[in-house]
Design a protein around this motif. Structure first.
Motif, PDB file in Angstrom:
ATOM      1  N   SER A  87      46.753  62.112  -2.666  1.00 54.32           N
ATOM      2  CA  SER A  87      46.909  61.347  -3.895  1.00 54.32           C
ATOM      3  C   SER A  87      46.711  59.876  -3.576  1.00 54.32           C
ATOM      4  O   SER A  87      47.357  59.331  -2.680  1.00 54.32           O
ATOM      5  N   THR A  88      45.815  59.225  -4.284  1.00 58.37           N
ATOM      6  CA  THR A  88      45.504  57.830  -4.031  1.00 58.37           C
ATOM      7  C   THR A  88      46.391  56.942  -4.905  1.00 58.37           C
ATOM      8  O   THR A  88      46.355  57.033  -6.128  1.00 58.37           O
ATOM      9  N   THR A  89      47.174  56.071  -4.268  1.00 57.42           N
ATOM     10  CA  THR A  89      48.113  55.237  -5.018  1.00 57.42           C
ATOM     11  C   THR A  89      47.837  53.747  -4.807  1.00 57.42           C
ATOM     12  O   THR A  89      48.724  52.927  -4.953  1.00 57.42           O
ATOM     13  N   LEU A  90      46.616  53.419  -4.481  1.00 56.45           N
ATOM     14  CA  LEU A  90      46.276  52.020  -4.244  1.00 56.45           C
ATOM     15  C   LEU A  90      46.317  51.220  -5.537  1.00 56.45           C
ATOM     16  O   LEU A  90      45.939  51.703  -6.599  1.00 56.45           O
ATOM     17  N   ALA A  91      46.763  49.998  -5.428  1.00 55.22           N
ATOM     18  CA  ALA A  91      46.775  49.097  -6.575  1.00 55.22           C
ATOM     19  C   ALA A  91      45.362  48.606  -6.850  1.00 55.22           C
ATOM     20  O   ALA A  91      44.500  48.643  -5.978  1.00 55.22           O
ATOM     21  N   PRO A  92      45.093  48.154  -8.080  1.00 54.44           N
ATOM     22  CA  PRO A  92      43.751  47.656  -8.410  1.00 54.44           C
ATOM     23  C   PRO A  92      43.299  46.569  -7.444  1.00 54.44           C
ATOM     24  O   PRO A  92      44.018  45.604  -7.199  1.00 54.44           O
ATOM     25  N   GLY A  93      42.108  46.746  -6.897  1.00 51.73           N
ATOM     26  CA  GLY A  93      41.553  45.773  -5.979  1.00 51.73           C
ATOM     27  C   GLY A  93      42.106  45.833  -4.570  1.00 51.73           C
ATOM     28  O   GLY A  93      41.674  45.077  -3.700  1.00 51.73           O
ATOM     29  N   GLU A  94      43.023  46.755  -4.296  1.00 52.57           N
ATOM     30  CA  GLU A  94      43.636  46.843  -2.972  1.00 52.57           C
ATOM     31  C   GLU A  94      42.640  47.398  -1.953  1.00 52.57           C
ATOM     32  O   GLU A  94      41.792  48.225  -2.284  1.00 52.57           O
ATOM     33  N   VAL A  95      42.769  46.949  -0.716  1.00 60.11           N
ATOM     34  CA  VAL A  95      41.943  47.440   0.377  1.00 60.11           C
ATOM     35  C   VAL A  95      42.804  48.291   1.302  1.00 60.11           C
ATOM     36  O   VAL A  95      43.841  47.838   1.799  1.00 60.11           O
ATOM     37  N   HIS A  96      42.392  49.531   1.512  1.00 59.39           N
ATOM     38  CA  HIS A  96      43.113  50.427   2.413  1.00 59.39           C
ATOM     39  C   HIS A  96      42.338  50.534   3.713  1.00 59.39           C
ATOM     40  O   HIS A  96      41.135  50.813   3.715  1.00 59.39           O
ATOM     41  N   LEU A  97      42.998  50.325   4.849  1.00 58.44           N
ATOM     42  CA  LEU A  97      42.362  50.389   6.157  1.00 58.44           C
ATOM     43  C   LEU A  97      42.463  51.821   6.679  1.00 58.44           C
ATOM     44  O   LEU A  97      43.522  52.250   7.161  1.00 58.44           O
ATOM     45  N   ALA A  98      41.392  52.570   6.549  1.00 55.89           N
ATOM     46  CA  ALA A  98      41.396  53.977   6.947  1.00 55.89           C
ATOM     47  C   ALA A  98      41.595  54.109   8.452  1.00 55.89           C
ATOM     48  O   ALA A  98      41.047  53.332   9.241  1.00 55.89           O
ATOM     49  N   THR A  99      42.371  55.110   8.865  1.00 55.46           N
ATOM     50  CA  THR A  99      42.652  55.333  10.282  1.00 55.46           C
ATOM     51  C   THR A  99      41.928  56.551  10.843  1.00 55.46           C
ATOM     52  O   THR A  99      41.994  56.821  12.032  1.00 55.46           O
ATOM     53  N   SER A 100      41.239  57.299   9.993  1.00 57.78           N
ATOM     54  CA  SER A 100      40.446  58.438  10.455  1.00 57.78           C
ATOM     55  C   SER A 100      39.294  58.663   9.492  1.00 57.78           C
ATOM     56  O   SER A 100      39.363  58.272   8.319  1.00 57.78           O
ATOM     57  N   LEU A 101      38.246  59.292   9.991  1.00 59.30           N
ATOM     58  CA  LEU A 101      37.100  59.590   9.152  1.00 59.30           C
ATOM     59  C   LEU A 101      37.489  60.545   8.035  1.00 59.30           C
ATOM     60  O   LEU A 101      37.049  60.387   6.888  1.00 59.30           O
ATOM     61  N   ALA A 102      38.328  61.525   8.344  1.00 59.61           N
ATOM     62  CA  ALA A 102      38.769  62.480   7.330  1.00 59.61           C
ATOM     63  C   ALA A 102      39.543  61.777   6.218  1.00 59.61           C
ATOM     64  O   ALA A 102      39.362  62.073   5.025  1.00 59.61           O
ATOM     65  N   GLU A 103      40.399  60.834   6.593  1.00 62.10           N
ATOM     66  CA  GLU A 103      41.165  60.091   5.587  1.00 62.10           C
ATOM     67  C   GLU A 103      40.237  59.264   4.706  1.00 62.10           C
ATOM     68  O   GLU A 103      40.386  59.239   3.476  1.00 62.10           O
ATOM     69  N   ALA A 104      39.261  58.598   5.319  1.00 58.74           N
ATOM     70  CA  ALA A 104      38.349  57.745   4.562  1.00 58.74           C
ATOM     71  C   ALA A 104      37.537  58.553   3.552  1.00 58.74           C
ATOM     72  O   ALA A 104      37.437  58.171   2.377  1.00 58.74           O
ATOM     73  N   THR A 105      36.968  59.658   3.979  1.00 60.30           N
ATOM     74  CA  THR A 105      36.126  60.441   3.072  1.00 60.30           C
ATOM     75  C   THR A 105      36.955  61.110   1.981  1.00 60.30           C
ATOM     76  O   THR A 105      36.506  61.194   0.834  1.00 60.30           O
ATOM     77  N   ALA A 106      38.151  61.568   2.325  1.00 58.54           N
ATOM     78  CA  ALA A 106      39.005  62.195   1.311  1.00 58.54           C
ATOM     79  C   ALA A 106      39.421  61.184   0.251  1.00 58.54           C
ATOM     80  O   ALA A 106      39.411  61.477  -0.956  1.00 58.54           O
ATOM     81  N   MET A 107      39.775  59.995   0.665  1.00 60.81           N
ATOM     82  CA  MET A 107      40.186  58.965  -0.282  1.00 60.81           C
ATOM     83  C   MET A 107      39.022  58.542  -1.179  1.00 60.81           C
ATOM     84  O   MET A 107      39.178  58.398  -2.404  1.00 60.81           O
ATOM     85  N   LEU A 108      37.851  58.366  -0.585  1.00 58.06           N
ATOM     86  CA  LEU A 108      36.677  57.981  -1.381  1.00 58.06           C
ATOM     87  C   LEU A 108      36.287  59.093  -2.355  1.00 58.06           C
ATOM     88  O   LEU A 108      35.868  58.819  -3.487  1.00 58.06           O
ATOM     89  N   ALA A 109      36.431  60.337  -1.935  1.00 59.83           N
ATOM     90  CA  ALA A 109      36.130  61.463  -2.830  1.00 59.83           C
ATOM     91  C   ALA A 109      37.064  61.476  -4.021  1.00 59.83           C
ATOM     92  O   ALA A 109      36.649  61.732  -5.157  1.00 59.83           O
ATOM     93  N   GLU A 110      38.340  61.209  -3.788  1.00 54.55           N
ATOM     94  CA  GLU A 110      39.302  61.202  -4.886  1.00 54.55           C
ATOM     95  C   GLU A 110      39.092  60.010  -5.818  1.00 54.55           C
ATOM     96  O   GLU A 110      39.197  60.136  -7.037  1.00 54.55           O
ATOM     97  N   LEU A 111      38.769  58.854  -5.251  1.00 50.60           N
ATOM     98  CA  LEU A 111      38.558  57.666  -6.071  1.00 50.60           C
ATOM     99  C   LEU A 111      37.282  57.768  -6.909  1.00 50.60           C
ATOM    100  O   LEU A 111      37.210  57.211  -8.003  1.00 50.60           O
ATOM    101  N   GLY A 112      36.279  58.457  -6.388  1.00 53.39           N
ATOM    102  CA  GLY A 112      35.017  58.572  -7.120  1.00 53.39           C
ATOM    103  C   GLY A 112      34.401  57.207  -7.375  1.00 53.39           C
ATOM    104  O   GLY A 112      34.355  56.354  -6.481  1.00 53.39           O
ATOM    105  N   LYS A 113      33.967  56.979  -8.604  1.00 55.83           N
ATOM    106  CA  LYS A 113      33.320  55.708  -8.945  1.00 55.83           C
ATOM    107  C   LYS A 113      34.301  54.540  -8.963  1.00 55.83           C
ATOM    108  O   LYS A 113      33.884  53.373  -9.056  1.00 55.83           O
ATOM    109  N   ASP A 114      35.603  54.825  -8.884  1.00 56.87           N
ATOM    110  CA  ASP A 114      36.602  53.756  -8.846  1.00 56.87           C
ATOM    111  C   ASP A 114      36.821  53.204  -7.443  1.00 56.87           C
ATOM    112  O   ASP A 114      37.589  52.258  -7.266  1.00 56.87           O
ATOM    113  N   GLY A 115      36.186  53.814  -6.452  1.00 57.88           N
ATOM    114  CA  GLY A 115      36.380  53.373  -5.082  1.00 57.88           C
ATOM    115  C   GLY A 115      35.082  53.034  -4.396  1.00 57.88           C
ATOM    116  O   GLY A 115      33.997  53.394  -4.853  1.00 57.88           O
ATOM    117  N   GLU A 116      35.189  52.314  -3.283  1.00 56.60           N
ATOM    118  CA  GLU A 116      33.997  51.929  -2.522  1.00 56.60           C
ATOM    119  C   GLU A 116      34.393  51.707  -1.073  1.00 56.60           C
ATOM    120  O   GLU A 116      35.450  51.139  -0.777  1.00 56.60           O
TER     121      GLU A 116
END
Length: 286
Positions: free
Chosen positions: A2-31
């Motif tokens: 579950s992605t709970t980042l605040a608007p405009g927040e930057v999350h520092l991914a610690t693993s490739l799996a975490e990064a891709t899972a978070m980006l998949a959940e965010l969809g067009k709302d993430g980058e």
């Protein structure tokens, strides 16, 4: 997850799996964000800010360059790092593109993965160089790994699945291959090229066996040009052929207008840049 980042927040991914899972959940709302040189200019392009950004710099899978055949390049390798690679002449077009791109401050942070993924950036220098060099991309997503040719990736770049990341770029470097890169800029526009050109050819006994020519900044996306086939079977230093090929490449393209140069000017200067790049294939030393 579950992605709970605040608007405009930057999350520092610690693993490739975490990064891709978070980006998949965010969809067009993430980058994803790496060097940030493209993201930081989003307002100038009138892009809508993303709800959240996923920073990739701590992911070891995306770092490092291993020379050889192929040259294995991590997606977070910077232009400065690429320019310093000690590799065969097949890699020279990539090395030269990285060395000439933008300003030193940008080259120190801008990444190869970011350059490839910068939609709406026809001036990207690495893209035509990697196209001419027959680069392959290793992609990772929550569904697994995939390897695709850069040429194929660009045709679907606008619609790639959320959560997919470029992890490595592999550039073939056979001993008989040579390559070169040329660009034309106007300094007042921030060193963006009006035209950039990359050429690559397999040469044996002085004869061209295969050839690739890629052109950037003329059309909205860098393009491989079929006129390169006119070089095959001809002497590598045949200036009559290179003159004709330059004109044929220009005729293939539909140039764009821009603040830095009108469409007609891009077409007018292109043949000379192609001739110059082709000449380097036989005049530059190993």
């Amino acid at each position: 997850m579950s992605t709970t980042l605040a608007p405009g927040e930057v999350h520092l991914a610690t693993s490739l799996a975490e990064a891709t899972a978070m980006l998949a959940e965010l969809g067009k709302d993430g980058e994803a964000i790496a060097g940030g040189t493209w993201t930081m200019r989003a307002a100038q392009r009138h892009d809508v800010p993303r709800r959240a950004y996923v920073a990739l710099r701590r992911l070891p899978e995306l770092h490092g360059i291993v020379p050889g055949d192929p040259v294995d390049v991590g997606a977070l390798s910077t232009h400065t790092e690429l320019a310093a690679v000690d590799a065969r002449p097949a890699f020279e077009c990539v090395r030269s593109a990285a060395r000439q791109s933008a300003f030193p401050q940008v080259r120190n942070v801008a990444t190869v993965g970011g350059n490839i993924n910068a939609i709406g950036f026809p001036e990207a220098d690495l893209v035509p160089a990697l196209l001419a060099a027959e680069a392959q991309l290793e992609l990772h997503s929550p569904e697994g790994n995939e390897v695709v040719a850069l040429a194929d990736y660009l045709t679907s770049r606008d619609a790639r699945p959320a959560g997919e990341l470029i992890t490595r770029v592999r550039v073939p470097a056979p001993s008989h291959r040579r390559s070169a890169f040329e660009r034309l800029t106007v300094r007042t526009t921030g060193e963006y090229p009006i035209v950039n050109v990359a050429v690559s050819a397999d040469i044996s006994d002085g004869v061209v066996r295969t050839a690739r020519i890629a052109v950037g900044s003329v059309e909205p996306v860098a393009k491989l040009c079929s006129a390169a086939t006119e070089l095959v079977g001809r002497a590598a230093d045949d200036r009559t052929v290179t003159e004709a090929v330059g004109e044929a490449v220009a005729a293939e393209l539909t140039p764009r207008n821009g603040r830095d140069a009108p469409a007609w000017y891009r077409t007018a200067v292109l043949p000379a840049l192609i001739r110059r790049a082709l000449a380097r294939l036989t005049t530059d030393s190993d």
